[in-house]
Each structure stands twice: as C-alpha cells, then as structure tokens.
Design a protein around this motif. Structure first.
Motif, PDB file in Angstrom:
ATOM      1  N   UNK B  11      14.827 -20.932 -32.617  1.00 53.41           N
ATOM      2  CA  UNK B  11      14.404 -19.755 -31.873  1.00 53.41           C
ATOM      3  C   UNK B  11      13.242 -19.061 -32.562  1.00 53.41           C
ATOM      4  N   UNK B  12      12.170 -18.907 -31.843  1.00 57.31           N
ATOM      5  CA  UNK B  12      10.999 -18.147 -32.298  1.00 57.31           C
ATOM      6  C   UNK B  12      10.547 -18.539 -33.695  1.00 57.31           C
ATOM      7  N   UNK B  13      10.546 -19.813 -33.967  1.00 64.95           N
ATOM      8  CA  UNK B  13      10.150 -20.281 -35.294  1.00 64.95           C
ATOM      9  C   UNK B  13       8.634 -20.150 -35.459  1.00 64.95           C
ATOM     10  N   UNK B  14       8.234 -19.411 -36.498  1.00 66.33           N
ATOM     11  CA  UNK B  14       6.810 -19.218 -36.780  1.00 66.33           C
ATOM     12  C   UNK B  14       6.583 -19.576 -38.236  1.00 66.33           C
ATOM     13  N   UNK B  24       3.254 -23.202 -36.710  1.00 66.66           N
ATOM     14  CA  UNK B  24       4.240 -22.997 -35.658  1.00 66.66           C
ATOM     15  C   UNK B  24       4.136 -21.560 -35.166  1.00 66.66           C
ATOM     16  N   UNK B  25       4.175 -21.411 -33.838  1.00 66.74           N
ATOM     17  CA  UNK B  25       3.936 -20.109 -33.239  1.00 66.74           C
ATOM     18  C   UNK B  25       5.074 -19.800 -32.271  1.00 66.74           C
ATOM     19  N   UNK B  26       6.094 -19.107 -32.743  1.00 69.66           N
ATOM     20  CA  UNK B  26       7.241 -18.706 -31.922  1.00 69.66           C
ATOM     21  C   UNK B  26       7.801 -19.868 -31.121  1.00 69.66           C
ATOM     22  N   UNK B  27       8.042 -20.968 -31.822  1.00 64.95           N
ATOM     23  CA  UNK B  27       8.545 -22.159 -31.142  1.00 64.95           C
ATOM     24  C   UNK B  27      10.056 -22.045 -30.913  1.00 64.95           C
ATOM     25  N   UNK B  28      10.476 -22.340 -29.699  1.00 61.47           N
ATOM     26  CA  UNK B  28      11.906 -22.335 -29.392  1.00 61.47           C
ATOM     27  C   UNK B  28      12.276 -23.607 -28.651  1.00 61.47           C
ATOM     28  N   UNK B  29      13.384 -24.210 -29.031  1.00 63.83           N
ATOM     29  CA  UNK B  29      13.905 -25.344 -28.271  1.00 63.83           C
ATOM     30  C   UNK B  29      15.344 -25.610 -28.687  1.00 63.83           C
ATOM     31  N   UNK B  30      16.102 -26.269 -27.814  1.00 61.20           N
ATOM     32  CA  UNK B  30      17.479 -26.622 -28.171  1.00 61.20           C
ATOM     33  C   UNK B  30      17.719 -28.098 -27.879  1.00 61.20           C
ATOM     34  N   UNK B  41       3.194 -34.947 -29.107  1.00 62.85           N
ATOM     35  CA  UNK B  41       2.140 -33.954 -29.313  1.00 62.85           C
ATOM     36  C   UNK B  41       1.051 -34.515 -30.188  1.00 62.85           C
ATOM     37  N   UNK B  42      -0.124 -33.894 -30.136  1.00 62.66           N
ATOM     38  CA  UNK B  42      -1.252 -34.400 -30.925  1.00 62.66           C
ATOM     39  C   UNK B  42      -1.019 -34.240 -32.425  1.00 62.66           C
ATOM     40  N   UNK B  43      -1.849 -34.893 -33.219  1.00 64.47           N
ATOM     41  CA  UNK B  43      -1.809 -34.690 -34.671  1.00 64.47           C
ATOM     42  C   UNK B  43      -2.059 -33.220 -34.970  1.00 64.47           C
ATOM     43  N   UNK B  44      -1.333 -32.687 -35.922  1.00 63.41           N
ATOM     44  CA  UNK B  44      -1.558 -31.299 -36.310  1.00 63.41           C
ATOM     45  C   UNK B  44      -0.898 -30.286 -35.386  1.00 63.41           C
ATOM     46  N   UNK B  45      -0.061 -30.771 -34.442  1.00 59.63           N
ATOM     47  CA  UNK B  45       0.561 -29.838 -33.493  1.00 59.63           C
ATOM     48  C   UNK B  45       1.698 -29.059 -34.134  1.00 59.63           C
ATOM     49  N   UNK B  46       2.235 -29.578 -35.241  1.00 60.01           N
ATOM     50  CA  UNK B  46       3.339 -28.889 -35.907  1.00 60.01           C
ATOM     51  C   UNK B  46       4.659 -29.643 -35.825  1.00 60.01           C
ATOM     52  N   UNK B  47       4.615 -30.890 -35.365  1.00 57.86           N
ATOM     53  CA  UNK B  47       5.858 -31.659 -35.198  1.00 57.86           C
ATOM     54  C   UNK B  47       6.549 -31.892 -36.536  1.00 57.86           C
ATOM     55  N   UNK B  48       5.771 -32.361 -37.511  1.00 57.39           N
ATOM     56  CA  UNK B  48       6.372 -32.652 -38.818  1.00 57.39           C
ATOM     57  C   UNK B  48       6.829 -31.361 -39.496  1.00 57.39           C
ATOM     58  N   UNK B  49       6.038 -30.297 -39.330  1.00 53.60           N
ATOM     59  CA  UNK B  49       6.426 -29.013 -39.911  1.00 53.60           C
ATOM     60  C   UNK B  49       7.756 -28.540 -39.331  1.00 53.60           C
ATOM     61  N   UNK B  50       7.916 -28.733 -38.026  1.00 52.49           N
ATOM     62  CA  UNK B  50       9.189 -28.386 -37.398  1.00 52.49           C
ATOM     63  C   UNK B  50      10.314 -29.212 -38.016  1.00 52.49           C
ATOM     64  N   UNK B 213      -0.295 -26.974 -30.583  1.00 54.54           N
ATOM     65  CA  UNK B 213      -0.641 -25.711 -31.241  1.00 54.54           C
ATOM     66  C   UNK B 213       0.585 -24.893 -31.621  1.00 54.54           C
ATOM     67  N   UNK B 214       1.619 -25.559 -32.086  1.00 51.10           N
ATOM     68  CA  UNK B 214       2.781 -24.843 -32.589  1.00 51.10           C
ATOM     69  C   UNK B 214       3.724 -24.291 -31.542  1.00 51.10           C
ATOM     70  N   UNK B 215       3.513 -24.669 -30.282  1.00 46.31           N
ATOM     71  CA  UNK B 215       4.410 -24.167 -29.229  1.00 46.31           C
ATOM     72  C   UNK B 215       4.891 -25.326 -28.374  1.00 46.31           C
ATOM     73  N   UNK B 216       6.019 -25.091 -27.675  1.00 41.11           N
ATOM     74  CA  UNK B 216       6.485 -26.083 -26.706  1.00 41.11           C
ATOM     75  C   UNK B 216       5.692 -25.892 -25.421  1.00 41.11           C
ATOM     76  N   UNK B 217       4.983 -26.941 -24.988  1.00 47.52           N
ATOM     77  CA  UNK B 217       4.188 -26.795 -23.767  1.00 47.52           C
ATOM     78  C   UNK B 217       4.767 -27.598 -22.606  1.00 47.52           C
TER      79      UNK B 217
END
Lengths: 252, 253
Positions: B11-14, B24-30, B41-50, B213-217
């Motif tokens: 929830x709202x992971x930044x 990561x910009x307020x990413x939420x998912x379950x 997602x593209x390279x640098x989208x934040x997948x690995x960081x998540x 870009x750090x969000x779920x699109x």
C-alpha cells in the motif's frame, strides 16, 4: 572454465583423501614446523622427511611427472638460493673451477630442502582436499569466522572476477588496445578501478541475497563429519615424524 | 475462506535511493494466496526495487507491506524472509557458498533447523528442481540454467509461502527456459514473476501487472493486458514478432 584450484585436487578416495580436513591441515602444519626447525646439517633427517612426503604423495595418487610439475612452485626460491654460494663469504671450495662459499652452500641447501619438503606437504593437502573442505576445516579449527568467510568468498568469487577481467581485456583488445609500453597502461589502471567498483557492487548484491535468506551477521553452523581420533592420529603422525627427527637432530 | 489475508498487500509504497532518484511512487497492489502474477514494465520502472522490499532487503521509507497479514517491520523481518523467497536476477549473486549443498542449507541453517532437518530440506529442495546430482558441485561450475534451478532450490528450502522471481529466464537458452517454465508451473506457491518475457507471463501467470515510473499502470488478466498493443508500446513492452496471445490457449486460472 575451471579455476586453478580445480587443477590442484586429485580426485580419489585414498586413505589421505578420507581424513578429516582439519586433521590434515594440522598435520601438514606440524610437519612444516618440524622441517623448518631441523638443523640444516641433519641431512639424514631431511632424507627421512622426504621419504614421508614421497609416501604420502604416492598414497594421494600423484604420478611422478605431475609431482615434478607441481614442485615447480618452489623454483623462484630455488633460483634465489642458487646464488647464495656465489655471493656468500667464508671458506671456499672449488666446484668445476668456480669458487663457492661453503657457508653459502649450506644456506642454499637449507632453503631448497625446506621449501621442497614444505611444498610437498602442501601438495598432499591440496591434492587430497577440495577447497570447500579446507575452508570447513579452518572453521572447525576455530579460525575466526570472519577470516574463514573471507577465504570462502574469495574461493567462490575469484573465478568470476578473473573471468570478468579476461572479458574486459578481450573488449579492450577488440577495440585495438595493444599495450606495449608503460605509458599505455592507463586503460589497465582505470579498468582495475572499474573492476573494484563492480566487485564491490557485487558484494552488496550478495549481501542482499544473504539477508533475503535470513542471514543475521554470523555464518550458520552446518552439518559435517567431525574428525575422528584415528583421523587426528594419522595426520599427526606426519607432524610427529618431522618434529621428532628435528628434536633428535637438535640433541645430537 | 472469507477471512484469508492477502498473500501480499502493498500500500502506497514510495521509495527513493540515497542519491534522490525516486523509484516507487505510492505503488499499491495485492496478490491473493496461490495466485501467479507477472510483473511487467520497462527497465528502471521499479520492479526490482519493489521485489527487494517484499522480503525486507530494502527498508520501508513510506507506505506499508503485509505478507499473509503480517506487516513488514524490524520485529518480524526473519519471519517475512522465511515466508517470501526471493530469487535474484543474477544467480551468481545468490549462490555464494562453496558447494551447492551448503548454499541450499544456508537458509534453513539461518532458520535454526537441526542438521538432520537441514539435510532433509536440501534433499527435498534439490529434488523439486531436479538438481540433486549437483549437490556436491561448486556453484560456479554449473551452467546458467542449472544455476537458476539451484538458486530456486535455495529459496524453496526455506518453505516460503510466496516466491518472487526477478527475470528468471534472462540469459537462458530456449531449452533452459523451457525447463524453468515447467519447473515454475509445477510449484504450487504464490508467485510474483518479474519478466520481460511476455510469452512466459502468458504461459505461467493468469494475471499481469504493468509497472511504469514507480506506479501500477495496468492490472488485469494476462491475455487482455498483452492484447492491448497500445498499452504495451506506451510502456516499452512488445510481443515477440509473430506472437499472438489470442491464438494461444489461455492458462487455467
């Protein structure tokens, strides 16, 4: 690509292979201590020690040629030792018309005999013990965990770093880099810096992977066969022989 | 089943890296228990960081993450790390012990299991990935595909509830990729698969999430997500030439 350590091990199941690694490390160490304190004039003691090394190497499974090649590791010391009789002072003796210092000849013999015997003991250890076992043996001998871990990681990542360096070199060659003179060494220096940074970053990633599997800062204890009394006795035998020969030589 | 907590709830992971770069910009998912989800997602989208957040390798800056209802924080980090198995992108980073056996035993040993239990876990995990023959080899003498399988075993040995895989098929030859896909299909665990391999996503994961870009699109059934070529193009994704998701039997949910 197998690293250098791969070539040192002689696959086998000889009685020496089956000894617990910690016992072998102690045995080799004691043997080397015994050899190094033996007075250089006790030629008979060196001869008996040489028989012990030759026997152990035979049991480990060394073939003569293989053994000779591996003993080449002592050549740099031997090369230096060969000069001593030429430059040392004292009484001289004539060999093939060249004046050699007697004192220097003894010094030279001392270095060569001890280096060769010590190398022989290491070759028995390296030929019969996979590196991971040596690392475990060090751990069981209560060598500080940090040092054991450093050795373990070095063993694990040395090949990777060497391979990476080889790739960098190929990439430089592919773009026309052909260093012949000192002033062309700059790319090598900068790539060494880059290697350092890459290795450091890898270290961070490895640490992350360790944390992900519950690493808390100390390496966990894992299951291994402990050295038995007979392991200790057999390994200590090598050390005991060289030590008692040394003592005997010192007393007589 | 009504009160079963989500397997993973973010929830709202930044998150920004120390150099100020926001990832990561307020990413939420379950993710529901047993679900297999592809993270695209593209390279640098934040997948690995998540992914690095999911078992607490990166510290939470803002937002919250729960695994099976347990919030990630200092106190239950070790429990989270047991529950979430993380398979890293580069197997050489993951396999750091001198032998495969010790590497697989590393996690269970950290969990404080007895030596007998450790040995049992090693056998069982290597069996699951069909790598029991490598048990006494050193990891760096294995092939890429073998390393990847052993890396998965190191995590399975901890009996995780959730498996997070970072680009599991990158750098594998087609056959190695096939073996890996079959292996992942055979594992009955909640799975979060980060990948650029869209056919793999379609084969393994009924659901796909696109992060950009750090969000779920985008978040939906994989066949639908992959059929939207405009959506894919907008986030630097593309199906392999000649590949049509519509022409392929859909994975069972």
């Amino acid at each position: 690509m197998a690293g250098a350590h791969q070539h040192l091990l002689l696959p086998g199941t000889s009685p020496i292979h089956r000894l617990a690694p910690e016992a072998k490390i102690v045995g080799a160490f004691l043997f080397a201590v015994g050899v190094s304190i033996t007075p250089r004039t006790a030629v008979w003691a060196f001869a008996l020690n040489a028989v012990v090394v030759a026997l152990a190497m035979r049991i480990t499974g060394y073939r003569v040629r293989q053994a000779v090649v591996r003993f080449a590791a002592v050549l740099p010391f031997v090369g230096f030792a060969l000069f001593i009789p030429l430059i040392a002072g004292g009484d001289q003796t004539q060999v093939l018309g060249i004046g050699l210092s007697i004192e220097g000849l003894w010094a030279s013999w001392n270095v060569i005999a001890k280096a060769t015997l010590g190398t022989g003991a290491s070759l028995v250890l390296a030929g019969s013990t996979p590196i991971p076992d040596v690392v475990r043996g060090l751990g069981r001998l209560r060598v500080p965990t940090v040092i054991v871990s450093i050795v373990a990681f070095m063993f694990r990542y040395l090949d990777l770093i060497v391979e990476e360096m080889a790739r960098v070199r190929v990439a430089m060659t592919a773009r026309g880099h052909d260093p012949r003179w000192l002033w062309q060494a700059k790319p090598i220096a900068t790539s060494a810096g880059a290697m350092f940074v890459r290795s450091y970053e890898r270290g961070e990633r490895v640490h992350g992977a360790m944390l992900a599997r519950g690493f808390t800062g100390t390496m966990p204890q894992m299951d291994h066969r402990a050295a038995t009394l007979s392991d200790w006795l057999l390994s200590a035998a090598a050390g005991a022989i060289s030590l008692s020969l040394a003592t005997l030589a010192l007393l007589t | 089943m009504h009160s079963t907590p989500e397997s993973v709830a973010v929830e709202d992971l930044t998150f920004s890296y120390p150099n100020g770069h926001a990832v990561l910009d307020q990413l939420s998912m379950t993710v529901k228990p047993g679900e297999k989800v592809a993270l695209l997602g593209p390279n640098g989208a934040g997948k690995t960081t998540l992914a690095l957040h999911l078992n607490g390798v990166l510290e939470l800056q803002a937002g919250s993450i729960k695994v099976n209802g347990i919030p990630i924080n200092e106190d239950n980090l070790s429990e989270i790390r047991r529950r979430v198995g993380m398979v890293f992108q580069n197997a050489d980073d993951q396999l750091f012990m001198p032998t495969v056996r010790e590497d697989v035993a590393f996690g269970p040993a950290n969990l404080g299991l007895t030596k007998e239990q450790q040995a049992e876990r090693v056998r069982e995990a290597l069996d699951a990935v069909d790598a029991i023959d490598f048990v006494d080899r050193t990891p760096h003498h294995l092939s890429g595909g073998e390393k990847r399988r052993v890396a998965i075993a190191t995590v399975l040995a901890m009996h995780p509830d959730v498996l997070v895989l970072d680009e599991p098929t990158s750098g594998l030859d087609p056959f190695g990729r096939r073996e890996l896909a079959n292996l992942l299909k055979s594992l009955d665990l909640t799975q979060l698969v980060i990948t650029h391999d869209l056919p793999l996503a379609l084969e393994l994961c009924p659901r796909s999430v696109i992060i950009s870009n750090g969000r779920v699109v985008a978040d939906g059934p994989t066949p639908e997500v992959l059929a939207d070529s405009q959506l894919l193009a907008a986030h630097r994704l593309e199906l392999p030439y000649g590949f049509s998701p519509a022409a392929i039997a859909q994975p069972e949910p």
